[in-house]
Design an enzyme around this catalytic site. Structure first.
Site, mmCIF file in Angstrom:
data_model
loop_
_atom_site.group_PDB
_atom_site.id
_atom_site.type_symbol
_atom_site.label_atom_id
_atom_site.label_comp_id
_atom_site.label_asym_id
_atom_site.label_seq_id
_atom_site.Cartn_x
_atom_site.Cartn_y
_atom_site.Cartn_z
ATOM 1 N N PRO A 217 1.429 4.818 -2.354
ATOM 2 C CA PRO A 217 2.363 3.791 -2.819
ATOM 3 C C PRO A 217 1.709 2.408 -2.724
ATOM 4 C CG PRO A 217 3.424 5.296 -1.268
ATOM 5 C CD PRO A 217 1.953 5.598 -1.228
ATOM 6 N N LEU A 218 1.879 1.600 -3.757
ATOM 7 C CA LEU A 218 1.256 0.281 -3.766
ATOM 8 C C LEU A 218 1.782 -0.600 -2.644
ATOM 9 C CD1 LEU A 218 1.088 -0.536 -7.597
ATOM 10 C CD2 LEU A 218 -0.753 0.182 -6.079
ATOM 11 N N CYS A 219 3.042 -0.402 -2.253
ATOM 12 C CA CYS A 219 3.582 -1.221 -1.165
ATOM 13 C C CYS A 219 2.853 -0.943 0.145
ATOM 14 C CB CYS A 219 5.080 -0.972 -1.012
ATOM 15 S SG CYS A 219 5.525 0.753 -0.692
ATOM 16 N N THR A 220 2.467 0.312 0.359
ATOM 17 C CA THR A 220 1.710 0.660 1.565
ATOM 18 C C THR A 220 0.330 0.019 1.530
ATOM 19 O OG1 THR A 220 2.864 2.773 1.797
ATOM 20 C CG2 THR A 220 0.745 2.559 2.916
ATOM 21 N N GLU B 53 0.811 -3.908 2.027
ATOM 22 C CA GLU B 53 1.468 -4.478 3.209
ATOM 23 C C GLU B 53 1.126 -3.773 4.521
ATOM 24 O OE1 GLU B 53 5.607 -4.503 2.374
ATOM 25 O OE2 GLU B 53 5.406 -5.644 0.504
#
Length: 449
Positions: A209-212, A215
């Site tokens: 996931p790009l959020c992982t 961030e």
């Protein structure tokens, strides 16, 4: 004691297969010294890949009586290759794998001629691949396998009864390893499943996931993918990332190291960066040797008929004990790569618009709102509007001209078809033959007939 340097002693094991009959031989097997000599003289084999498995394949094929070999690989030798790619030495680091591998095998096996090709497989003309009797794959990439599979199946032609023409079949032997696991398979286009028929055998590539990545990175792979998927585009804008360009890979590695240091994550190395970005599968020398032996034997069986070939997928697992199994997978009769498609005959004057209209009336298609693709070129796209407008001028042009004025070729059409009284999206392969082009005679397969 026999003289080990004598010609007879060097071929004694091979002679047991090629000079005498047996109960498992193929229908076209004619034992004798002439068969052995013909394999040496006339059979050409292309080895795709000169890595761990490719090195073993080159060596095994050379020792199995094949004298005319080519090898293609676009990579250069790295220090991390030396633990399993036995044809390379420390002084070879930085040199093309294909060239060094060919040189080393020719030094050790007298009489063999290996032509190296230091290039991408996509950079070769299709005629290059058509010159070989069989293609042996020693690849670590699904994308590369799909490309070669498409090339080999592209040579395949069917007769009016949808039976493969034997002279157009380009056999492939595919090997692959991952740690202590491996597979060897025989692909005879039009007869056995091609790579695309069984693409479901390969697990989907791991995606984060790009959020992982942005961030909360938790491991080295997250840091590498952050540099690859996010940081590259932030810094380079619209410039495409090329995983085969060393400067690009080095940039991603340097950025991943910075990211890992920021979050206190260990383990980012250049080899891991390559593995994550290019989805490289880890390899072990012993597994490579076992799978290569199976592939070399299948290659010999295909060209000589000295035994029945593998039917058609061998799996090997040496992680805990030893387990091997052969599974006979079935072809996908509707495969868009190796399947026959629907045979259609057209006049050379038929425009693309008329062709699209005919698709809606054809009893086997009933395809409305069709988009048409020839090779990598889109001839017409129904949507989105901007692409439809871009391709609209093609509608008034003869399909024969749009396809490069070839006598016959394959096109793919996508649209809405009526199946089981319901409208469904449909992608269909068509074999188009132009009547009157280069001596093509009338056939009983005219569209709409």
């Amino acid at each position: 004691m026999a003289d080990l340097d004598s010609p007879q002693s060097k071929t004694r094991d091979l002679d047991k297969l090629l000079l005498r009959a047996g109960n498992l031989v193929g229908p076209d097997f004619y034992p004798g010294a002439e068969l052995r000599d013909d394999i040496r003289e006339y059979v050409r084999v292309l080895v795709v890949g000169a890595g761990g498995l490719g090195c073993e394949l080159l060596k095994d094929l050379a020792l199995s009586g094949f004298r005319n070999l080519d090898v293609i690989d676009m990579d250069r030798i790295e220090v991390t290759n030396l633990n399993r790619q036995f044809l390379f030495r420390l002084e070879d680091v930085g040199k093309p794998k294909a060239e060094v591998a060919a040189k080393r095998v020719m030094e050790r096996v007298s009489g063999v001629e290996i032509v190296p090709h230091f290039s991408r497989i996509e950079d070769k003309e299709l005629d290059f691949y058509n010159d070989f009797n069989i293609i042996a794959l020693g690849l670590d990439s699904i994308e590369a396998r799909r490309y070669i599979n498409g090339v080999a199946c592209g040579f395949l032609e069917y007769d009016e009864d949808d039976t493969p023409r034997r002279e157009t079949i380009k056999p492939m032997v595919d090997g692959g390893t991952e740690g202590f696991k491996g597979h060897a398979r025989v692909i005879v286009p039009g007869v056995t499943p091609c790579f695309e028929c069984t693409i479901w055998l390969f697990p989907p590539q791991v995606k984060f996931p790009l959020c992982t990545l942005a961030e909360t990175p938790r491991n080295a792979a997250h840091c590498i993918e952050y540099a690859h998927l996010i940081k590259w585009h932030e810094v380079h804008g619209g410039k495409s990332f090329d995983p085969d360009e060393p400067e690009h890979m080095k940039w991603v590695y340097d950025e991943a190291v910075k990211r890992a240091e920021l979050f206190g994550i260990p383990g980012v190395t250049y080899s891991l960066t390559q593995g994550v970005v290019k989805n490289i599968i880890p390899a072990i020398a012993s597994t490579n040797a076992i799978i290569s032996a199976a592939c070399a034997l299948e290659t010999l069986k295909i060209v000589s008929g000295c035994s029945k070939t593998l039917a058609n997928y061998l799996t090997y697992n040496g992680g805990e004990g030893l387990h091997t199994k052969v599974t006979e997978f079935e072809r996908d009769q509707d495969c868009l790569v190796c399947g026959p498609g629907i045979l259609i005959e057209l006049d050379t004057s038929i425009t693309l618009q008329k062709f699209i209209d005919m698709l809606e009336e054809h009893p086997k298609l009933l395809l409305s709102k069709a988009s048409v693709k020839h090779g990598k070129d889109s001839l017409y796209m129904q949507a989105p509007p901007v692409l439809e407008e871009m391709h609209r001028p093609n509608l008034s042009k003869p399909l024969y001209d749009l396809m490069g004025r070839v006598q016959k070729d394959t096109v793919h059409v996508f649209g809405t078809a009526l199946k089981n009284e319901e409208k469904q999206s449909s992608l269909t392969k068509l074999r188009v033959v132009f009547k009157g082009a280069d001596g093509v005679t009338d056939m009983d397969t005219a569209i709409g007939a």
